[in-house]
Every structure is written in C-alpha cells, then in structure tokens.
Design a protein around this motif. Structure first.
Motif, short mmCIF file in Angstrom:
data_model
loop_
_atom_site.label_atom_id
_atom_site.label_comp_id
_atom_site.label_asym_id
_atom_site.label_seq_id
_atom_site.Cartn_x
_atom_site.Cartn_y
_atom_site.Cartn_z
N LEU A 60 0.82 -1.20 0.00
CA LEU A 60 0.00 0.00 0.00
C LEU A 60 0.86 1.26 0.00
O LEU A 60 0.55 2.24 -0.68
CB LEU A 60 -0.94 -0.01 1.21
N LYS A 61 1.94 1.22 0.75
CA LYS A 61 2.83 2.38 0.82
C LYS A 61 3.43 2.69 -0.55
O LYS A 61 3.47 3.85 -0.99
CB LYS A 61 3.95 2.11 1.84
N LYS A 62 3.89 1.65 -1.23
CA LYS A 62 4.45 1.85 -2.56
C LYS A 62 3.41 2.41 -3.52
O LYS A 62 3.70 3.29 -4.34
CB LYS A 62 5.01 0.54 -3.11
N ALA A 63 2.17 1.90 -3.43
CA ALA A 63 1.10 2.39 -4.31
C ALA A 63 0.80 3.86 -4.06
O ALA A 63 0.51 4.62 -5.00
CB ALA A 63 -0.16 1.55 -4.10
N ILE A 64 0.91 4.28 -2.81
CA ILE A 64 0.70 5.69 -2.48
C ILE A 64 1.87 6.53 -2.97
O ILE A 64 1.70 7.57 -3.60
CB ILE A 64 0.49 5.87 -0.96
N LYS B 148 16.12 -3.51 13.42
CA LYS B 148 15.28 -4.34 12.55
C LYS B 148 13.82 -3.87 12.57
O LYS B 148 13.18 -3.78 11.51
CB LYS B 148 15.37 -5.80 13.00
N SER B 149 13.31 -3.54 13.74
CA SER B 149 11.92 -3.09 13.86
C SER B 149 11.70 -1.79 13.09
O SER B 149 10.70 -1.63 12.39
CB SER B 149 11.55 -2.89 15.33
N TYR B 150 12.64 -0.86 13.21
CA TYR B 150 12.52 0.40 12.47
C TYR B 150 12.53 0.16 10.96
O TYR B 150 11.76 0.77 10.22
CB TYR B 150 13.66 1.34 12.85
N LEU B 151 13.43 -0.72 10.52
CA LEU B 151 13.53 -0.99 9.08
C LEU B 151 12.27 -1.67 8.55
O LEU B 151 11.85 -1.40 7.43
CB LEU B 151 14.78 -1.84 8.80
N MET B 152 11.67 -2.54 9.35
CA MET B 152 10.41 -3.16 8.94
C MET B 152 9.33 -2.11 8.72
O MET B 152 8.56 -2.18 7.76
CB MET B 152 9.96 -4.17 9.99
N GLU B 153 9.27 -1.13 9.61
CA GLU B 153 8.25 -0.10 9.50
C GLU B 153 8.48 0.80 8.28
O GLU B 153 7.54 1.35 7.71
CB GLU B 153 8.21 0.75 10.77
N LEU B 154 9.74 0.94 7.86
CA LEU B 154 10.07 1.78 6.72
C LEU B 154 9.98 1.04 5.38
O LEU B 154 10.01 1.67 4.32
CB LEU B 154 11.50 2.34 6.87
N TRP B 155 9.87 -0.28 5.42
CA TRP B 155 9.91 -1.10 4.22
C TRP B 155 8.77 -0.75 3.27
O TRP B 155 7.62 -0.63 3.67
CB TRP B 155 9.83 -2.56 4.62
N ASN B 156 9.09 -0.59 1.98
CA ASN B 156 8.05 -0.33 0.98
C ASN B 156 8.17 -1.23 -0.24
O ASN B 156 7.54 -0.98 -1.26
CB ASN B 156 8.07 1.14 0.54
N GLY B 157 8.97 -2.28 -0.13
CA GLY B 157 9.07 -3.24 -1.22
C GLY B 157 9.84 -2.70 -2.41
O GLY B 157 10.49 -1.66 -2.33
N PRO B 158 9.77 -3.38 -3.56
CA PRO B 158 10.50 -2.96 -4.75
C PRO B 158 10.05 -1.57 -5.21
O PRO B 158 8.86 -1.30 -5.33
CB PRO B 158 10.13 -4.02 -5.80
N SER B 159 11.01 -0.70 -5.47
CA SER B 159 10.71 0.69 -5.85
C SER B 159 10.83 0.84 -7.36
O SER B 159 11.76 1.45 -7.88
CB SER B 159 11.65 1.65 -5.13
N THR B 160 9.86 0.27 -8.06
CA THR B 160 9.90 0.27 -9.52
C THR B 160 9.06 1.40 -10.10
O THR B 160 8.27 2.02 -9.40
CB THR B 160 9.35 -1.06 -10.07
N GLY B 161 9.23 1.64 -11.40
CA GLY B 161 8.33 2.54 -12.11
C GLY B 161 7.05 1.80 -12.46
O GLY B 161 6.74 0.75 -11.91
#
Length: 213
Positions: free
Chosen positions: A17-21, A147-160
């Motif tokens: 969802l984060k990546k879609a936004i 690790k917990s902070y990085l999980m919260e920041l994760w947004n998956g593959p950052s593609t076009g």
C-alpha cells in the motif's frame, strides 16, 4: 547457513500500500476499502486493518469509522524523508552484517541463478528474494530495534510503472544485491555501507520519478 525469516503479513501489506501511495497509483482523496484491499490481496481483513493503522500513524491515510480510509496528500519531501531514514538505517545494518560475518552463500547462489535467468523471472520470484536478502541483513545486524525500524520503513520494490522500467529495476537491483552481499561476505564494512546507500538511493529516485503531486 543463514536462516530465512518470513516478513509478517502486516508488513508486507503495508509495503504494498505504501508503494502504491508513493508511486501515485493511489491518489490523494481516494478511498480505500478494508474489504476491497483484503479481497484484492487474497488475505483476511485482520492484517489489512493492522496495515491501515500503521499507514495512519505515518500520516499516509486517514481512517474512517467503519468506512475504510482516505488517502492523504503527501509531497516529494515526505517520500524523500522516508527513504533518507532507510538509507541511514539500512546502510548501518549492512555494515554491521559485514562486521558480524554474515553467511551469504545461499543468497548469492539464488541471485546468480536469477541473474542468469532474467527472461523467466516473475514478479513474485524477485519480491521473495528481495525480501529474503534485506531481512537476512537486518537479522545479521543483530539489533532488534534497528530491525523493527527498518520493517516499518519497508516499501518493497521501488519500480516505475511500465514493464521496461520494472524489468530494468529487477536487473539493476540484482547486480546491486550481489555487490552488497559480496562486500558483506568479504567483511568490507565501508564498502557494504556504500553500496547499500547507492541501492536505496536509486530506489528513491525511481519512486520520485513516478510520483505525481
């Protein structure tokens, strides 16, 4: 041999969802249905509800009582701030993984196989390996808070958005992942830090190029 850990469903859904936004797939003011997202992703409503709560706490959506959520307006600086935090934290994780002697042979073998078989690569193939690599590095850094902070920041593959852009991102990321893991394997701490910075920075640029305010 390194042990692999599955990313929790809440984190995976939040990242989608984060990546879609970030990429503008979801527009400001658009409504998200809890049931609709759950059906689209083929999951129960519980992890979607948890993902909504995370996104709301980050200011990306506004929750509506029994009506899902509304996408908030964000700007390029919001996206850049998120990625700059990833750069700071994930580069440190890579450096610590190198210092701690992380075992990378299995992940490198999977990357070499992917590199040599791009023509048959699927999105799920890439995303699974991408998650395994980053999660393994976070675990090897041996700091649960990091690790917990990085999980919260994760947004998956950052593609076009286009297929050529997605394919190019997969290729670029595969070679970057190889460089990161080689640096970690050889315990080249500053090299691991630098190549991770370059990797996340390029991902940020990809998102910003496709973002439309």
């Amino acid at each position: 041999m390194e042990s692999l850990e599955l990313m929790p469903a809440r984190i995976r859904i939040t990242s989608i969802l984060k990546k879609a936004i970030y990429s503008g797939e979801y527009k400001s003011g658009e409504e998200l249905s809890l049931t609709g997202v759950a059906e689209q992703l083929g999951v129960s409503r519980t992890p979607v509800r948890e993902a909504f709560q995370t996104l709301a706490s980050e200011g990306l959506i506004t929750l509506r009582m029994n009506k899902g959520a509304i996408i908030n307006k964000i700007d390029a600086k919001f996206i850049r701030d998120n990625f700059e935090m990833r750069i700071l934290l994930e580069s440190e994780a890579a450096a610590r993984a190198a210092a701690n002697g992380m075992e990378v042979d299995t992940l490198l073998a999977r990357l070499y196989h992917m590199r040599d078989n791009f023509e048959t690569l699927t999105r799920s193939d890439y995303e699974e390996l991408n998650q395994d690599i980053h999660m393994s590095i976070w675990n090897a850094a041996d700091n649960q808070k990091l690790k917990s902070y990085l999980m919260e920041l994760w947004n998956g593959p950052s593609t076009g958005h286009s297929k050529p852009e997605i394919s190019q991102h997969y290729k670029d990321s595969t070679y970057e992942h190889i460089s990161i893991l080689k640096s970690i394997r050889d315990q080249e701490i500053e090299s691991a830090r630098t190549v991770m910075i370059q990797h996340i920075s390029r991902s940020m640029d990809n998102i910003l190029k496709s973002y439309v305010e």
